[in-house]
Design an enzyme around this catalytic site. Structure first.
Site, PDB file in Angstrom:
ATOM      1  N   ASP A 203       7.759   2.320  -1.694  1.00 39.60           N
ATOM      2  CA  ASP A 203       7.219   1.339  -0.753  1.00 39.60           C
ATOM      3  C   ASP A 203       8.142   0.116  -0.750  1.00 39.60           C
ATOM      4  O   ASP A 203       9.356   0.250  -0.964  1.00 39.60           O
ATOM      5  CB  ASP A 203       5.788   0.953  -1.155  1.00 39.60           C
ATOM      6  CG  ASP A 203       4.916   0.592   0.053  1.00 39.60           C
ATOM      7  OD1 ASP A 203       5.165  -0.477   0.635  1.00 39.60           O
ATOM      8  OD2 ASP A 203       4.017   1.371   0.405  1.00 39.60           O
ATOM      9  N   HIS A 254       3.047  -5.513   0.911  1.00 36.88           N
ATOM     10  CA  HIS A 254       2.511  -4.201   1.296  1.00 36.88           C
ATOM     11  C   HIS A 254       2.425  -3.271   0.094  1.00 36.88           C
ATOM     12  O   HIS A 254       1.378  -2.665  -0.189  1.00 36.88           O
ATOM     13  CB  HIS A 254       3.396  -3.596   2.392  1.00 36.88           C
ATOM     14  CG  HIS A 254       2.876  -2.323   2.981  1.00 36.88           C
ATOM     15  ND1 HIS A 254       3.088  -1.083   2.410  1.00 36.88           N
ATOM     16  CD2 HIS A 254       2.152  -2.091   4.108  1.00 36.88           C
ATOM     17  CE1 HIS A 254       2.523  -0.155   3.150  1.00 36.88           C
ATOM     18  NE2 HIS A 254       1.949  -0.730   4.194  1.00 36.88           N
ATOM     19  N   SER A 423      -1.778   3.237   5.600  1.00 38.28           N
ATOM     20  CA  SER A 423      -1.138   2.791   4.359  1.00 38.28           C
ATOM     21  C   SER A 423      -2.154   2.513   3.265  1.00 38.28           C
ATOM     22  O   SER A 423      -1.823   2.564   2.076  1.00 38.28           O
ATOM     23  CB  SER A 423      -0.324   1.514   4.615  1.00 38.28           C
ATOM     24  OG  SER A 423       0.806   1.784   5.391  1.00 38.28           O
TER      25      SER A 423
END
Length: 659
Positions: A203, A254, A423
């Protein structure tokens, strides 16, 4: 890490991650023979006409029996200038009498306009397993964690949860459907995880110093793939390093949010609880933010995790939350997922957030749609057990749904917040896989996948939308859950206001111990949000070779009660209207394929300030994350918050100008 090719000599030197290979030369007769027999080994490859790719880069792999000399000659014949292996060396894996030797992925550098020609030339040789462009990839045991009541995905009591669309903007709170969750609360009566199970995360990296994550982050004992003791993973971006710190500013972290879903430390009296209260998360950073990356970078990240597994790190699950629209099929990436499977690693991917049917080839999402035996593809469900309008689906390509709307988890800077999307759904499943392995570590990757998919909560409205026809239920899949005698204790719902009627403002207010909730009309409300001047120069913006004089603007507003005001800055961006009448943003440099032009606001970053009752004002520099905002149109949203309670947004617009 550098690669060098000497085209004029008979020797090409490839160097990567501490290994080098010297090639000799092969003559034209040998090359001609390979071309004649190419049809015997060439495999059909899906067309990817028009798919965006990185200029000057080709991904290629050769069969095991090809000599170094022949490999070098083929590379030169294809016009390669530089070659390097992607990631560290991966050893063969033996299953009984058979051994699986994955083809080593190579990155070839070719002249910028010669990518497709080089691919065509390479595919003529039977020694070439695959050749393709580097496609661009457009991520009960009730814990005492104080914000656990916000985690409806693990325990849905029907508590009010703020609405959140794909643009990540919070809306009014609404009650969900009790029981529409992943069954984690019941599963924790059997197991809360094990640090012996390692989850690889590819990621934007992870903020590994976050107080709610640090204890569950992998620490290199020293000597693993050349990284020093005390480091926490790897960063494949240039410059490559052993530091996977999350620097994503688009979503506030994120990869850090994903990590918290899988394994925020549970029952520590801090923040939230992950699917695993104790586990080991090994982050490999391959994106700067969650807006895109290259296939080569993802392959290198996965290759690093496989090599770590072979070096003794018990990687059993890899989560890649980042699936992008318009991505082409990649044989190289599909092979890399097979390499994970050969090393007994389950790969979990997200389905996407454009409301498309992934079964349709024209809009398929990768890596979701490779459909490998060790791969699970996940879409998002909300707190009412429905698929939101933006969630991708596919009766043959999407395996199951999992909570993915308004998911509360860890962020950079020791913070927490809500994010929505595939996600967030994928790490629910990856975390569930690790939790199951804590009880049944002997399961193979394929058996683990079957266990999860055969034990979903079947929902009629998911039949024909996802392959399993259901939503994740980790308790059903976990051996021994629910225990026969242990009582199930659900946490009390958070003290959120009831859903408002249209046009009714909702705010927040502190309450004393034992004080009853007040009516919504008495809660804190932000009014009169203004920015003066409305058009201004960002502080520190450059003008030619000199810096501008001080700029910025004054933000003022009134709050009826003291609260923490969260400010979100959004930028107006151009796009093209899709068939579904959504405004789809173009990637930098992408040409319009037709369609009606449109604009939409995109979230850049957020910041928060403690305010007071009455008039508040402060100076806004026009800078976010240390950088000046570029000239253009922006929107500022202010949201009053206090603890778990949120209010209604106040909105104002402004413009950054050039002097």
């Amino acid at each position: 890490m550098f690669a060098l090719a000497i085209a004029a000599s008979s020797l090409t030197i490839l160097m990567s991650a501490g290994r080098s290979v010297a090639h000799g030369s092969a003559g034209p007769v040998a090359l001609a023979a390979e071309k004649r027999f190419a049809h015997l080994t060439a495999r059909p490859r899906p067309a990817a006409a028009g798919a965006p790719f990185r200029a000057g880069v080709v991904l290629v792999a050769f069969s095991r029996d090809v000599s170094a000399a022949r490999r070098s000659a083929i590379e030169r014949a294809a016009g390669a200038l530089v070659a390097r292996y992607l990631g560290p060396f991966v050893k063969p894996v033996r299953h009984g009498r058979a051994a699986y030797q994955p083809p080593a992925p190579l990155e070839l550098r070719v002249p910028g306009g010669q990518v497709l020609a080089a691919v065509r030339r390479l595919r003529r040789y039977r020694s070439v397993v695959y050749a393709e462009p580097d496609y661009l990839l457009r991520g009960a045991a009730t814990p005492n964690d104080p914000q656990f009541p916000l985690q409806w995905g693990s325990s849905n009591t029907g508590q009010p949860i703020p609405a959140q669309e794909f643009e990540e903007v919070l809306g009014p709170a609404a009650s969900g459907t009790p029981g529409a969750d992943d069954g984690a609360l019941k599963a924790w009566q059997v197991s809360t995880g094990s640090r012996s199970i390692v989850i690889g995360e590819t990621d934007t990296g992870v903020a590994y110093t976050h107080p709610d994550l640090a204890a569950n982050i992998w620490s290199n004992p020293g000597g693993i793939l050349g990284c020093p003791p005390g480091t926490h993973g790897y960063n494949v971006l240039s410059p490559k390093s052993c530091d996977p710190m999350d620097e994503d500013k688009t979503y506030g972290g994120h990869g850090t949010h994903v990590a918290g879903i899988m394994g925020a430390v549970g029952n520590n009296g801090v923040g939230v609880a992950g699917m695993n209260w104790q586990t080991t998360i090994l982050p490999v950073r391959w994106m700067t933010d969650a807006s895109g990356g290259g296939t080569a970078q993802l392959i290198e990240a996965l290759q690093w995790l496989v090599a770590a597994k072979q070096a003794g790190v018990n990687v059993r699950v890899v989560n890649d939350s980042d699936t992008f629209w318009g991505t082409a099929y990649s044989q190289a990436l599909s092979n890399e997922i097979d390499t994970l499977g050969a090393n007994n690693i389950l790969f979990v991917a997200s389905a996407g957030n454009t409301g498309d049917d992934n079964d349709k080839v024209a809009v398929q999402r990768y890596p979701c749609s490779y459909d490998r035996p060790n791969e699970i593809c996940v879409t998002s469900s909300n707190s009412s057990d429905q698929l939101p309008s933006w969630a991708n689906f596919g009766a043959h390509t999407v395996d199951l749904a999992a909570p993915g709307v308004s998911i509360y988890s860890t962020l950079r800077g020791g913070d927490y917040g809500y994010l929505s999307g595939g996600s967030m759904a994928a790490p629910q499943v990856a975390g569930a896989a690790a939790l199951i392995l804590s009880i049944a570590p002997s399961l193979s990757a394929e058996e683990l996948k079957a266990d999860i998919l055969n034990n979903v909560d079947k929902l009629p409205w998911l039949s024909g939308r996802v392959a399993s026809g259901g939503r994740l239920d980790v308790c059903r899949a976990l051996p021994g859950c629910p225990p026969p005698t242990a009582p199930l204790l659900a946490p009390p719902p958070p003290q959120l206001p009831p859903p408002p009627t249209p046009g009714t403002p909702v705010g927040v207010r502190a309450r004393g111990a034992g004080e009853l909730p007040v009516e919504a009309t008495q809660l804190s409300v932000i009014r009169g949000l203004t920015i003066s001047p409305r058009a201004f120069l960002a502080v520190g913006a450059s003008i030619g070779s000199r810096r501008a004089s001080p700029g910025g603007a004054t933000i003022s507003y009134s709050d009826s009660e003291p609260a923490v005001a969260k400010f979100t800055v959004l930028a107006l961006r151009p796009g093209v209207e899709s068939r579904e009448r959504r405004c789809v943003l173009r990637t930098p440099g992408e040409r319009s394929a037709g369609g009606r032009r449109c604009t939409r606001y995109v979230v850049l970053a957020s910041f928060a300030r403690q305010d007071r009752a009455g008039r508040n004002r402060f100076h806004f520099s026009g800078r976010l994350g240390g950088r000046a905002l570029a000239p253009g149109q922006y929107r500022l949203e202010a949201l009053p918050t206090l603890g778990v309670r949120v209010g209604a947004r106040a909105v104002s617009t402004f413009r950054i100008v050039r002097r």
